[in-house]
Write a protein that holds these residues in place. Structure first.
Motif, PDB file in Angstrom:
ATOM      1  N   ASP A 224      25.956  25.959  39.243  1.00 25.70           N
ATOM      2  CA  ASP A 224      24.533  25.659  39.088  1.00 25.70           C
ATOM      3  C   ASP A 224      23.678  26.916  39.277  1.00 25.70           C
ATOM      4  OD1 ASP A 224      25.048  23.001  38.617  1.00 25.70           O
ATOM      5  OD2 ASP A 224      24.899  22.442  40.737  1.00 25.70           O
ATOM      6  N   PRO A 225      22.469  26.931  38.666  1.00 21.04           N
ATOM      7  CA  PRO A 225      21.510  28.017  38.912  1.00 21.04           C
ATOM      8  C   PRO A 225      21.176  28.062  40.409  1.00 21.04           C
ATOM      9  CG  PRO A 225      20.887  26.704  37.003  1.00 21.04           C
ATOM     10  CD  PRO A 225      21.986  25.957  37.703  1.00 21.04           C
ATOM     11  N   PRO A 226      20.404  29.061  40.898  1.00 21.14           N
ATOM     12  CA  PRO A 226      19.444  29.814  40.098  1.00 21.14           C
ATOM     13  C   PRO A 226      19.953  31.100  39.457  1.00 21.14           C
ATOM     14  CG  PRO A 226      19.144  30.300  42.408  1.00 21.14           C
ATOM     15  CD  PRO A 226      20.196  29.248  42.348  1.00 21.14           C
ATOM     16  N   PHE A 227      21.117  31.612  39.862  1.00 23.33           N
ATOM     17  CA  PHE A 227      21.493  32.934  39.401  1.00 23.33           C
ATOM     18  C   PHE A 227      22.504  32.946  38.257  1.00 23.33           C
ATOM     19  CE2 PHE A 227      20.490  33.599  44.007  1.00 23.33           C
ATOM     20  CZ  PHE A 227      19.309  34.283  43.805  1.00 23.33           C
ATOM     21  N   ALA A 228      23.057  31.820  37.880  1.00 21.75           N
ATOM     22  CA  ALA A 228      24.138  31.813  36.885  1.00 21.75           C
ATOM     23  C   ALA A 228      23.646  32.105  35.475  1.00 21.75           C
ATOM     24  CB  ALA A 228      24.876  30.483  36.916  1.00 21.75           C
ATOM     25  N   ASN A 229      22.503  31.538  35.088  1.00 21.64           N
ATOM     26  CA  ASN A 229      21.958  31.741  33.744  1.00 21.64           C
ATOM     27  C   ASN A 229      23.014  31.504  32.675  1.00 21.64           C
ATOM     28  OD1 ASN A 229      20.306  32.352  31.623  1.00 21.64           O
ATOM     29  ND2 ASN A 229      19.966  34.486  32.163  1.00 21.64           N
ATOM     30  N   ALA A 230      23.527  30.276  32.611  1.00 23.42           N
ATOM     31  CA  ALA A 230      24.626  29.931  31.713  1.00 23.42           C
ATOM     32  C   ALA A 230      24.251  30.033  30.239  1.00 23.42           C
ATOM     33  CB  ALA A 230      25.101  28.506  32.016  1.00 23.42           C
ATOM     34  N   ARG A 231      22.949  30.112  29.925  1.00 23.55           N
ATOM     35  CA  ARG A 231      22.526  30.107  28.517  1.00 23.55           C
ATOM     36  C   ARG A 231      22.976  31.339  27.762  1.00 23.55           C
ATOM     37  NH1 ARG A 231      16.456  30.199  28.686  1.00 23.55           N
ATOM     38  NH2 ARG A 231      16.858  31.417  30.575  1.00 23.55           N
ATOM     39  N   HIS A 232      23.252  32.435  28.446  1.00 21.56           N
ATOM     40  CA  HIS A 232      23.499  33.698  27.746  1.00 21.56           C
ATOM     41  C   HIS A 232      24.833  34.327  28.145  1.00 21.56           C
ATOM     42  CE1 HIS A 232      19.419  33.220  26.441  1.00 21.56           C
ATOM     43  NE2 HIS A 232      18.954  33.318  27.675  1.00 21.56           N
ATOM     44  N   THR A 233      25.890  33.521  28.107  1.00 23.44           N
ATOM     45  CA  THR A 233      27.219  34.016  28.455  1.00 23.44           C
ATOM     46  C   THR A 233      28.198  33.909  27.291  1.00 23.44           C
ATOM     47  OG1 THR A 233      27.867  31.838  29.301  1.00 23.44           O
ATOM     48  CG2 THR A 233      26.917  33.391  30.880  1.00 23.44           C
ATOM     49  N   GLY A 234      27.762  33.400  26.148  1.00 23.66           N
ATOM     50  CA  GLY A 234      28.668  33.189  25.032  1.00 23.66           C
ATOM     51  C   GLY A 234      28.639  34.313  24.009  1.00 23.66           C
ATOM     52  N   ASP A 235      29.242  34.047  22.853  1.00 18.69           N
ATOM     53  CA  ASP A 235      29.312  35.034  21.779  1.00 18.69           C
ATOM     54  C   ASP A 235      27.921  35.347  21.241  1.00 18.69           C
ATOM     55  OD1 ASP A 235      31.983  34.657  22.150  1.00 18.69           O
ATOM     56  OD2 ASP A 235      32.368  33.697  20.228  1.00 18.69           O
ATOM     57  N   LYS A 236      27.705  36.624  20.937  1.00 19.59           N
ATOM     58  CA  LYS A 236      26.408  37.014  20.382  1.00 19.59           C
ATOM     59  C   LYS A 236      26.524  38.361  19.677  1.00 19.59           C
ATOM     60  CE  LYS A 236      21.479  37.208  21.452  1.00 19.59           C
ATOM     61  NZ  LYS A 236      20.455  37.038  22.507  1.00 19.59           N
ATOM     62  N   VAL A 237      25.743  38.527  18.601  1.00 17.70           N
ATOM     63  CA  VAL A 237      25.624  39.805  17.930  1.00 17.70           C
ATOM     64  C   VAL A 237      24.241  40.373  18.271  1.00 17.70           C
ATOM     65  CG1 VAL A 237      25.503  40.998  15.707  1.00 17.70           C
ATOM     66  CG2 VAL A 237      27.162  39.164  16.053  1.00 17.70           C
ATOM     67  N   THR A 238      24.205  41.603  18.749  1.00 17.18           N
ATOM     68  CA  THR A 238      22.953  42.241  19.115  1.00 17.18           C
ATOM     69  C   THR A 238      22.790  43.541  18.351  1.00 17.18           C
ATOM     70  OG1 THR A 238      23.991  43.353  21.008  1.00 17.18           O
ATOM     71  CG2 THR A 238      22.932  41.231  21.417  1.00 17.18           C
ATOM     72  N   ALA A 239      21.545  43.970  18.232  1.00 16.99           N
ATOM     73  CA  ALA A 239      21.236  45.227  17.532  1.00 16.99           C
ATOM     74  C   ALA A 239      20.462  46.143  18.472  1.00 16.99           C
ATOM     75  CB  ALA A 239      20.393  44.943  16.291  1.00 16.99           C
ATOM     76  N   ARG A 240      20.589  47.443  18.223  1.00 14.99           N
ATOM     77  CA  ARG A 240      19.886  48.404  19.045  1.00 14.99           C
ATOM     78  C   ARG A 240      19.515  49.616  18.220  1.00 14.99           C
ATOM     79  NH1 ARG A 240      22.855  52.617  19.817  1.00 14.99           N
ATOM     80  NH2 ARG A 240      23.327  53.452  21.744  1.00 14.99           N
ATOM     81  N   VAL A 241      18.439  50.272  18.632  1.00 15.80           N
ATOM     82  CA  VAL A 241      18.046  51.554  18.055  1.00 15.80           C
ATOM     83  C   VAL A 241      17.747  52.484  19.220  1.00 15.80           C
ATOM     84  CG1 VAL A 241      15.639  50.779  17.823  1.00 15.80           C
ATOM     85  CG2 VAL A 241      16.447  52.756  16.519  1.00 15.80           C
ATOM     86  N   ALA A 242      18.258  53.708  19.128  1.00 14.80           N
ATOM     87  CA  ALA A 242      18.084  54.667  20.227  1.00 14.80           C
ATOM     88  C   ALA A 242      17.792  56.047  19.645  1.00 14.80           C
ATOM     89  CB  ALA A 242      19.325  54.721  21.105  1.00 14.80           C
ATOM     90  N   ILE A 243      16.993  56.798  20.359  1.00 16.19           N
ATOM     91  CA  ILE A 243      16.733  58.178  19.989  1.00 16.19           C
ATOM     92  C   ILE A 243      16.966  59.066  21.211  1.00 16.19           C
ATOM     93  CG2 ILE A 243      14.245  57.973  20.436  1.00 16.19           C
ATOM     94  CD1 ILE A 243      13.876  59.990  18.081  1.00 16.19           C
ATOM     95  N   SER A 244      17.679  60.176  20.997  1.00 16.33           N
ATOM     96  CA  SER A 244      18.013  61.084  22.087  1.00 16.33           C
ATOM     97  C   SER A 244      17.255  62.405  21.895  1.00 16.33           C
ATOM     98  CB  SER A 244      19.510  61.352  22.122  1.00 16.33           C
ATOM     99  OG  SER A 244      20.222  60.142  22.310  1.00 16.33           O
ATOM    100  N   PHE A 245      16.984  63.064  23.010  1.00 17.02           N
ATOM    101  CA  PHE A 245      16.252  64.325  22.979  1.00 17.02           C
ATOM    102  C   PHE A 245      17.094  65.425  23.634  1.00 17.02           C
ATOM    103  CE2 PHE A 245      13.259  60.803  23.376  1.00 17.02           C
ATOM    104  CZ  PHE A 245      12.465  61.003  22.259  1.00 17.02           C
TER     105      PHE A 245
END
Length: 245
Positions: A224-245
């Protein structure tokens, strides 16, 4: 800190980082559709801005500071952002073999209670041309903020495709540990011990990097919550953009 304030802070960091880089520091700014670590979300499934600064000091120590928006994620007590402060070293010992060690403190801004914790790690990698494989371990000693201790052991591989700007990455890891407080232990292991994996590709054009990554876990039963946050533990595709200096 509200979401808009996080964006403004990240933008301010972006404006300052080029000047820092000119003074010998490494720096980057990144935006991801979700901040996922070891297969689980740290930003409540929302986009996450991040800024980091790194520097190598004369006696061989690498220092890194990274601030990432966590968007009020219940996993970290509703924190708005996490600051990861790392000190480490890396040694090339010949034949393409490299060893590294580090210590990291994770500090959460805006959390409902004190949820900061620390971990240490070691790793080894072997590079041959555009390919690299490695193994890593991260251990967080028994701490009240994480309800016990936590050990993550993983393996990774990377392949840069010759004559192209594409690099492919894959990883697999296993999280285990003891439990003193089941609710807080669920921050890092929402359903107890679990395995995570990822497969991604980066398109690198000079200082600009665009990436897509698929992450997944075998987490099923979540406490049970409050810290488990079960909604975001499954498969997922994410995107990112990064710039380095």
């Amino acid at each position: 800190m509200k979401p808009a304030a996080i964006v403004v802070a990240a933008a301010s960091c972006a404006a300052a980082l080029p000047a820092l880089a000119q003074s010998g520091l490494g720096a980057s700014v990144e935006v991801a559709t979700d901040e996922r670590r070891r297969g689980i979300s740290w930003s409540d499934g929302q986009f996450s801005p991040a800024a980091s600064v790194s520097v190598g000091v004369p006696f061989g120590l690498d220092l890194d500071a990274r601030v990432t928006g966590t968007r009020g994620d219940p996993r970290h007590g509703g924190a708005d952002a996490v600051a990861d402060l790392t000190g480490g070293f890396s040694r090339e010992i010949g034949g393409g073999l490299r060893l590294n060690g580090l210590a990291t403190g994770h500090f959460f801004a805006g959390a409902a209670e004190r949820l900061d914790y620390a971990e240490v790690g070691v790793g080894a990698s072997f590079a041959l041309g555009p390919a690299e494989v490695g193994v890593d371990a991260r251990y967080a000693p028994d701490q009240r903020a994480i309800g016990g201790d936590n050990l993550w052991v993983g393996a990774r591989a990377r392949l840069g495709v010759p004559m192209t700007p594409f690099t492919f990455n894959a990883s697999v890891g296993r999280s285990t540990g003891s439990v003193d407080d089941e609710r807080r232990a669920a921050r890092l292991r929402p359903g107890g011990d679990y395995t995570d994996w990822s497969l991604g590709v980066d398109h690198i054009l000079g200082p600009l990097s665009l990436g897509l990554v698929y992450t997944g876990t075998d987490i099923s039963d979540v406490v049970d919550p409050p810290f488990a946050n079960a909604r975001h533990t499954g498969d997922k595709v994410t995107a990112r953009v990064a710039i380095s200096f």
